[in-house]
Design a protein around this motif. Structure first.
Motif, PDB file in Angstrom:
ATOM      1  N   VAL A 177       6.957   1.572  -3.439  1.00 54.05           N
ATOM      2  CA  VAL A 177       7.240   3.003  -3.100  1.00 54.05           C
ATOM      3  C   VAL A 177       6.676   3.636  -4.228  1.00 54.05           C
ATOM      4  O   VAL A 177       6.915   3.916  -5.342  1.00 54.05           O
ATOM      5  N   GLU A 178       5.815   4.781  -3.711  1.00 50.55           N
ATOM      6  CA  GLU A 178       5.046   5.594  -4.346  1.00 50.55           C
ATOM      7  C   GLU A 178       5.509   7.177  -4.307  1.00 50.55           C
ATOM      8  O   GLU A 178       5.821   7.596  -3.285  1.00 50.55           O
ATOM      9  N   VAL A 179       5.828   7.987  -5.465  1.00 53.93           N
ATOM     10  CA  VAL A 179       6.219   9.322  -5.444  1.00 53.93           C
ATOM     11  C   VAL A 179       4.870  10.180  -5.453  1.00 53.93           C
ATOM     12  O   VAL A 179       4.140   9.943  -6.504  1.00 53.93           O
ATOM     13  N   ARG A 180       4.404  11.299  -4.461  1.00 54.00           N
ATOM     14  CA  ARG A 180       3.379  11.966  -4.614  1.00 54.00           C
ATOM     15  C   ARG A 180       3.396  12.728  -5.756  1.00 54.00           C
ATOM     16  O   ARG A 180       4.512  13.522  -6.071  1.00 54.00           O
ATOM     17  N   GLU A 181       2.275  12.902  -6.435  1.00 47.28           N
ATOM     18  CA  GLU A 181       2.066  13.913  -7.676  1.00 47.28           C
ATOM     19  C   GLU A 181       2.499  15.190  -7.212  1.00 47.28           C
ATOM     20  O   GLU A 181       1.993  15.731  -6.170  1.00 47.28           O
ATOM     21  N   GLY A 182       3.292  16.006  -8.120  1.00 44.23           N
ATOM     22  CA  GLY A 182       3.533  17.372  -7.757  1.00 44.23           C
ATOM     23  C   GLY A 182       4.777  17.394  -6.786  1.00 44.23           C
ATOM     24  O   GLY A 182       5.351  18.668  -6.680  1.00 44.23           O
ATOM     25  N   SER A 183       5.260  16.510  -6.447  1.00 36.58           N
ATOM     26  CA  SER A 183       6.709  16.397  -5.740  1.00 36.58           C
ATOM     27  C   SER A 183       7.761  17.005  -6.761  1.00 36.58           C
ATOM     28  O   SER A 183       7.883  17.068  -7.942  1.00 36.58           O
ATOM     29  N   ASN A 184       8.502  17.913  -6.092  1.00 36.57           N
ATOM     30  CA  ASN A 184       9.643  18.572  -6.747  1.00 36.57           C
ATOM     31  C   ASN A 184      10.891  18.963  -5.811  1.00 36.57           C
ATOM     32  O   ASN A 184      10.894  18.166  -4.784  1.00 36.57           O
ATOM     33  N   ILE A 185      11.943  19.611  -6.406  1.00 40.83           N
ATOM     34  CA  ILE A 185      13.254  19.609  -5.938  1.00 40.83           C
ATOM     35  C   ILE A 185      13.010  20.299  -4.212  1.00 40.83           C
ATOM     36  O   ILE A 185      13.718  20.062  -3.261  1.00 40.83           O
ATOM     37  N   ALA A 186      12.081  21.379  -4.359  1.00 40.75           N
ATOM     38  CA  ALA A 186      11.875  22.183  -3.166  1.00 40.75           C
ATOM     39  C   ALA A 186      11.144  21.240  -2.064  1.00 40.75           C
ATOM     40  O   ALA A 186      11.327  21.316  -0.787  1.00 40.75           O
ATOM     41  N   ARG A 193       5.452   1.059   1.104  1.00 40.73           N
ATOM     42  CA  ARG A 193       4.410   0.047   1.726  1.00 40.73           C
ATOM     43  C   ARG A 193       5.127  -1.142   1.697  1.00 40.73           C
ATOM     44  O   ARG A 193       5.365  -1.719   0.527  1.00 40.73           O
ATOM     45  N   TYR A 194       4.886  -1.809   2.846  1.00 40.57           N
ATOM     46  CA  TYR A 194       5.553  -3.265   2.875  1.00 40.57           C
ATOM     47  C   TYR A 194       4.625  -3.978   3.574  1.00 40.57           C
ATOM     48  O   TYR A 194       4.528  -4.018   4.728  1.00 40.57           O
ATOM     49  N   GLY A 195       3.649  -4.999   3.172  1.00 42.37           N
ATOM     50  CA  GLY A 195       2.543  -5.521   4.016  1.00 42.37           C
ATOM     51  C   GLY A 195       1.748  -4.573   4.818  1.00 42.37           C
ATOM     52  O   GLY A 195       1.259  -3.484   4.013  1.00 42.37           O
TER      53      GLY A 195
END
Length: 322
Positions: A177-186, A193-195
């Motif tokens: 599981v990846e969190v995209r850069e720049g994500s915020n509360i808004a 990804r799994y296979g």
């Protein structure tokens, strides 16, 4: 030449007939075995064989993701470690698909794809607190044809289930599981990804509470319950650790009601927290009412006890385990 062609075609037909007959026979035998297992209440006893594994898919928002403590200290990972340290057989593998800001419509929309990807034995859902302030997504999304076929075969064919479970021994896929850069509360987004399976995760803040969000939440939970039941997995609706926070308290009340209505299992974490947590002041809760590391451990302990109770009770009810 025509004679040879006819003979070749005849052999192909015989081969196809023999293969079809073998599949039909295998399907019939497996269905007969499944009927016997249900008839003798021995379904969970089969999980006690050496090398067996229970797959748990945990769905939810930041409370499941591990906000403030990290995914490795969130209750799904803790549950897996506790179970495998104490129970050992069958082992547990927990897949944490919780993500900050997730609302019930996102889980309902992606549920069939997730079930097709993971084929879990158990699904836990802790959701609802974000429905009043995030944008809902269309629930009736188009599922790719390959995944629809896969899920259909899982629901209808015992041969397919057997082949899939045998393939697990060679399945090296892991959940990332990846969190995209720049994500915020808004607005937060990420990818699981799994296979070969990919899932979009994230949320967007609504300008105002979505119309009829209360009705949407109840409808989505009913849809989730029906989908999990159709897949053959066991659903556990899990309450948030805090009842005193307005949004968590409301979501908990809805999950308790829907659990009764749909006949789903309820794990009432909030009701089993220390009395001090009712005021929002206890070591198990962070100041914003997310579970602390201690809160995730307690949540995992509560889930562990409930799961052990379910599987051990099912095994004891079997004539093979008087």
């Amino acid at each position: 030449m025509d004679l040879r062609l006819r003979q070749f075609s005849y052999r192909l037909l015989l081969l196809a007939f023999g293969f079809s007959l073998a599949l039909v026979t295998a399907e019939a035998l497996l269905r007969l075995g499944a009927w016997y297992v249900r008839r003798t209440h021995a379904a969970q006893t089969l999980l006690l064989r050496p090398g067996a594994q229970i797959r748990i898919l945990t769905l939810g928002d930041s409370n499941t993701y591990g906000f403030g403590v990290g995914r490795e200290r969130a209750y799904p990972a803790v549950l897996e470690r506790l179970w495998n340290d104490r129970v050992k057989n069958p082992t547990v593998q927990a897949f944490n698909l919780g993500f900050p800001g997730t609302n019930s419509s996102q889980i309902a929309a992606e549920l069939d794809r997730m079930l097709a990807a993971f084929h879990p034995d158990v699904v836990t859902v802790m959701v609802g607190a974000n429905d009043p302030w995030t944008v809902p997504v269309p629930v009736n999304q188009n599922v790719p044809a390959a995944e629809r076929i896969q899920l259909f075969l899982w629901r209808t064919s015992r041969v397919y289930r057997l082949l899939y479970m045998l393939s697990r021994a060679w399945d090296n896929a892991s959940l990332d599981v990846e969190v995209r850069e720049g994500s915020n509360i808004a607005q937060g987004s990420g990818t699981a990804r799994y296979g070969r399976h990919h899932f979009h995760l994230g949320h967007k803040v609504a300008e105002s509470p979505p119309p009829d969000w209360q009705v949407r939440l109840e409808t989505n939970l009913r849809r989730i319950a029906a989908g999990v039941r159709a897949s053959g997995a066991k659903l556990y609706l899990v309450t948030y650790p805090s009842d005193s926070h307005l949004l968590y308290g409301y979501a908990n009340a809805v999950m308790r009601r829907i659990a009764v209505e749909t006949g789903s299992a309820l794990v009432d974490v909030a009701a089993q927290m220390p009395p001090a947590c009712s005021s929002g002041r206890c070591p198990e809760l962070l100041p914003d009412h997310h579970p602390s590391e201690q809160g995730h451990i307690r949540t995992a302990e509560i889930l562990l006890a409930r799961l052990q109770e379910h599987f051990s009770a099912s095994a004891k009810s079997s004539p093979a385990n008087p």
